[in-house]
Scaffold this motif. Sequence first.
Motif, PDB file in Angstrom:
ATOM      1  N   PRO A 103       0.806  -1.223   0.000  1.00 54.95           N
ATOM      2  CA  PRO A 103       0.000   0.000   0.000  1.00 54.95           C
ATOM      3  C   PRO A 103       0.841   1.277   0.000  1.00 54.95           C
ATOM      4  CG  PRO A 103      -0.464  -1.376   1.944  1.00 54.95           C
ATOM      5  CD  PRO A 103       0.687  -1.981   1.217  1.00 54.95           C
ATOM      6  N   TYR A 104       0.221   2.339  -0.445  1.00 54.88           N
ATOM      7  CA  TYR A 104       0.807   3.680  -0.418  1.00 54.88           C
ATOM      8  C   TYR A 104       1.296   3.967   1.011  1.00 54.88           C
ATOM      9  CZ  TYR A 104       1.064   8.766  -1.147  1.00 54.88           C
ATOM     10  OH  TYR A 104       1.488  10.066  -1.251  1.00 54.88           O
ATOM     11  N   GLY A 105       2.517   4.474   1.118  1.00 52.94           N
ATOM     12  CA  GLY A 105       3.048   4.840   2.426  1.00 52.94           C
ATOM     13  C   GLY A 105       3.664   3.701   3.208  1.00 52.94           C
ATOM     14  N   LYS A 106       3.686   2.491   2.660  1.00 53.81           N
ATOM     15  CA  LYS A 106       4.255   1.315   3.334  1.00 53.81           C
ATOM     16  C   LYS A 106       5.397   0.761   2.490  1.00 53.81           C
ATOM     17  CE  LYS A 106       1.013   1.297   6.486  1.00 53.81           C
ATOM     18  NZ  LYS A 106       1.295   1.800   7.794  1.00 53.81           N
ATOM     19  N   ALA A 107       6.203  -0.102   3.103  1.00 49.10           N
ATOM     20  CA  ALA A 107       7.310  -0.733   2.388  1.00 49.10           C
ATOM     21  C   ALA A 107       7.480  -2.167   2.862  1.00 49.10           C
ATOM     22  CB  ALA A 107       8.601   0.050   2.613  1.00 49.10           C
ATOM     23  N   LEU A 108       8.075  -2.974   2.014  1.00 53.96           N
ATOM     24  CA  LEU A 108       8.494  -4.335   2.356  1.00 53.96           C
ATOM     25  C   LEU A 108       9.965  -4.463   1.996  1.00 53.96           C
ATOM     26  CD1 LEU A 108       5.656  -6.699   0.991  1.00 53.96           C
ATOM     27  CD2 LEU A 108       6.169  -6.149   3.375  1.00 53.96           C
ATOM     28  N   SER A 109      10.643  -5.407   2.629  1.00 57.83           N
ATOM     29  CA  SER A 109      12.035  -5.669   2.275  1.00 57.83           C
ATOM     30  C   SER A 109      12.083  -6.626   1.079  1.00 57.83           C
ATOM     31  CB  SER A 109      12.772  -6.284   3.456  1.00 57.83           C
ATOM     32  OG  SER A 109      12.314  -7.603   3.692  1.00 57.83           O
ATOM     33  N   TYR A 110      13.238  -6.634   0.416  1.00 58.77           N
ATOM     34  CA  TYR A 110      13.444  -7.586  -0.674  1.00 58.77           C
ATOM     35  C   TYR A 110      13.240  -9.011  -0.166  1.00 58.77           C
ATOM     36  CZ  TYR A 110      15.498  -3.724  -3.331  1.00 58.77           C
ATOM     37  OH  TYR A 110      15.692  -2.539  -3.996  1.00 58.77           O
ATOM     38  N   GLY A 111      13.739  -9.289   1.042  1.00 58.50           N
ATOM     39  CA  GLY A 111      13.592 -10.615   1.632  1.00 58.50           C
ATOM     40  C   GLY A 111      12.150 -10.976   1.907  1.00 58.50           C
ATOM     41  N   ARG A 143       8.830   0.981  -3.189  1.00 60.16           N
ATOM     42  CA  ARG A 143       8.430   0.601  -1.829  1.00 60.16           C
ATOM     43  C   ARG A 143       9.128  -0.670  -1.343  1.00 60.16           C
ATOM     44  NH1 ARG A 143       2.101   1.507  -3.213  1.00 60.16           N
ATOM     45  NH2 ARG A 143       2.233   3.755  -3.562  1.00 60.16           N
ATOM     46  N   VAL A 144      10.070  -1.189  -2.116  1.00 61.09           N
ATOM     47  CA  VAL A 144      10.841  -2.367  -1.709  1.00 61.09           C
ATOM     48  C   VAL A 144      12.215  -1.880  -1.247  1.00 61.09           C
ATOM     49  CG1 VAL A 144      11.743  -4.616  -2.377  1.00 61.09           C
ATOM     50  CG2 VAL A 144       9.594  -3.786  -3.372  1.00 61.09           C
ATOM     51  N   LEU A 145      12.531  -2.175   0.027  1.00 61.09           N
ATOM     52  CA  LEU A 145      13.762  -1.689   0.649  1.00 61.09           C
ATOM     53  C   LEU A 145      14.637  -2.852   1.098  1.00 61.09           C
ATOM     54  CD1 LEU A 145      12.160   1.073   2.918  1.00 61.09           C
ATOM     55  CD2 LEU A 145      13.308   1.388   0.722  1.00 61.09           C
ATOM     56  N   ALA A 146      15.877  -2.531   1.413  1.00 62.24           N
ATOM     57  CA  ALA A 146      16.787  -3.527   1.975  1.00 62.24           C
ATOM     58  C   ALA A 146      16.300  -3.933   3.369  1.00 62.24           C
ATOM     59  CB  ALA A 146      18.200  -2.960   2.032  1.00 62.24           C
ATOM     60  N   HIS A 147      16.847  -5.021   3.901  1.00 60.30           N
ATOM     61  CA  HIS A 147      16.402  -5.547   5.201  1.00 60.30           C
ATOM     62  C   HIS A 147      16.547  -4.540   6.330  1.00 60.30           C
ATOM     63  CE1 HIS A 147      20.715  -6.236   5.489  1.00 60.30           C
ATOM     64  NE2 HIS A 147      20.547  -6.308   6.796  1.00 60.30           N
ATOM     65  N   GLN A 149      16.031  -1.274   6.124  1.00 56.70           N
ATOM     66  CA  GLN A 149      15.347  -0.053   5.680  1.00 56.70           C
ATOM     67  C   GLN A 149      16.230   0.784   4.765  1.00 56.70           C
ATOM     68  OE1 GLN A 149      12.127  -1.065   6.371  1.00 56.70           O
ATOM     69  NE2 GLN A 149      11.716   1.105   6.643  1.00 56.70           N
ATOM     70  N   GLY A 150      17.340   0.189   4.292  1.00 59.56           N
ATOM     71  CA  GLY A 150      18.202   0.876   3.334  1.00 59.56           C
ATOM     72  C   GLY A 150      17.529   0.941   1.967  1.00 59.56           C
ATOM     73  N   LEU A 151      18.055   1.800   1.130  1.00 63.68           N
ATOM     74  CA  LEU A 151      17.428   2.004  -0.173  1.00 63.68           C
ATOM     75  C   LEU A 151      17.524   0.792  -1.088  1.00 63.68           C
ATOM     76  CD1 LEU A 151      18.535   5.661  -0.948  1.00 63.68           C
ATOM     77  CD2 LEU A 151      16.242   4.845  -0.371  1.00 63.68           C
ATOM     78  N   GLY A 152      18.601   0.035  -1.011  1.00 64.06           N
ATOM     79  CA  GLY A 152      18.778  -1.032  -1.991  1.00 64.06           C
ATOM     80  C   GLY A 152      19.099  -0.409  -3.331  1.00 64.06           C
ATOM     81  N   GLY A 153      18.433  -0.852  -4.376  1.00 64.10           N
ATOM     82  CA  GLY A 153      18.655  -0.289  -5.701  1.00 64.10           C
ATOM     83  C   GLY A 153      17.376   0.290  -6.264  1.00 64.10           C
ATOM     84  N   PHE A 154      17.490   0.863  -7.460  1.00 65.12           N
ATOM     85  CA  PHE A 154      16.309   1.386  -8.150  1.00 65.12           C
ATOM     86  C   PHE A 154      16.684   1.634  -9.599  1.00 65.12           C
ATOM     87  CE2 PHE A 154      12.945   4.674  -8.953  1.00 65.12           C
ATOM     88  CZ  PHE A 154      11.854   3.860  -8.676  1.00 65.12           C
ATOM     89  N   GLY A 155      15.897   1.083 -10.516  1.00 59.00           N
ATOM     90  CA  GLY A 155      16.192   1.184 -11.941  1.00 59.00           C
ATOM     91  C   GLY A 155      16.281   2.609 -12.458  1.00 59.00           C
ATOM     92  N   SER A 156      15.544   3.515 -11.858  1.00 59.55           N
ATOM     93  CA  SER A 156      15.558   4.917 -12.303  1.00 59.55           C
ATOM     94  C   SER A 156      16.538   5.763 -11.498  1.00 59.55           C
ATOM     95  CB  SER A 156      14.150   5.512 -12.197  1.00 59.55           C
ATOM     96  OG  SER A 156      13.264   4.825 -13.042  1.00 59.55           O
ATOM     97  N   GLY A 157      17.315   5.134 -10.638  1.00 60.61           N
ATOM     98  CA  GLY A 157      18.295   5.854  -9.830  1.00 60.61           C
ATOM     99  C   GLY A 157      17.806   6.065  -8.409  1.00 60.61           C
ATOM    100  N   LEU A 158      18.746   6.041  -7.473  1.00 60.62           N
ATOM    101  CA  LEU A 158      18.383   6.170  -6.057  1.00 60.62           C
ATOM    102  C   LEU A 158      17.795   7.532  -5.733  1.00 60.62           C
ATOM    103  CD1 LEU A 158      21.259   4.249  -4.252  1.00 60.62           C
ATOM    104  CD2 LEU A 158      18.944   3.480  -4.799  1.00 60.62           C
TER     105      LEU A 158
END
Length: 178
Positions: A103-111, A143-147, A149-158
């Motif tokens: 949902p909008y305003g929420k995030a999950l980790s890659y894991g 909305r997908v972050l590292a374990h 809460q880090g940014l991880g990656g992003f195809g359009s740039g961090l």
Amino acid sequence: MKVQIINTSWGYVAAAWENELLAGLTLPHTTGLEALSTLGEYVKTDLLLSPLPGQPAGPVEQQLAEQVVRYFAGQRVAFEIPLSWARVTPFQQRVLKVVATIPYGKALSYGAVAALVGNPKGARAVGGAVGANPWPLVIPCHRVLAHNQGLGGFGSGLGWKEKLLQLENIDYRTDNRK
């Protein structure tokens, strides 16, 4: 393929449609031509050689335009746009369908996403799948972050990932602390 340019308060977004299904969508660019060039990379077609977008837009195109404009105006939007899944693998489809439910305003980790698609050790594979997402915003891969809460990656740039997370008031870290 039908092309659409959407003028938002953040810049120009381009969308590609195949049979009333969204084939690709960009984040905002300074010009419509830049947006079309990026969109061509997503859909693997040189859209700059295509005819310029025509009017009037159909109902689904109008819905997308309204939702994208509202999103970049800071409004909570739940995108419900029919997608053309032809250019993504079955694994990418499974991952992106899970990401679409964040949902909008929420995030999950890659894991966490990896566990939800039945591959609990597949965080890197999830990263690859979200990196191939041709529908940013509609499938909210930002909305997908590292374990941690880090940014991880992003195809359009961090930088873009940070802007979208800030727009939605999602907490994240810019460092690599565990």
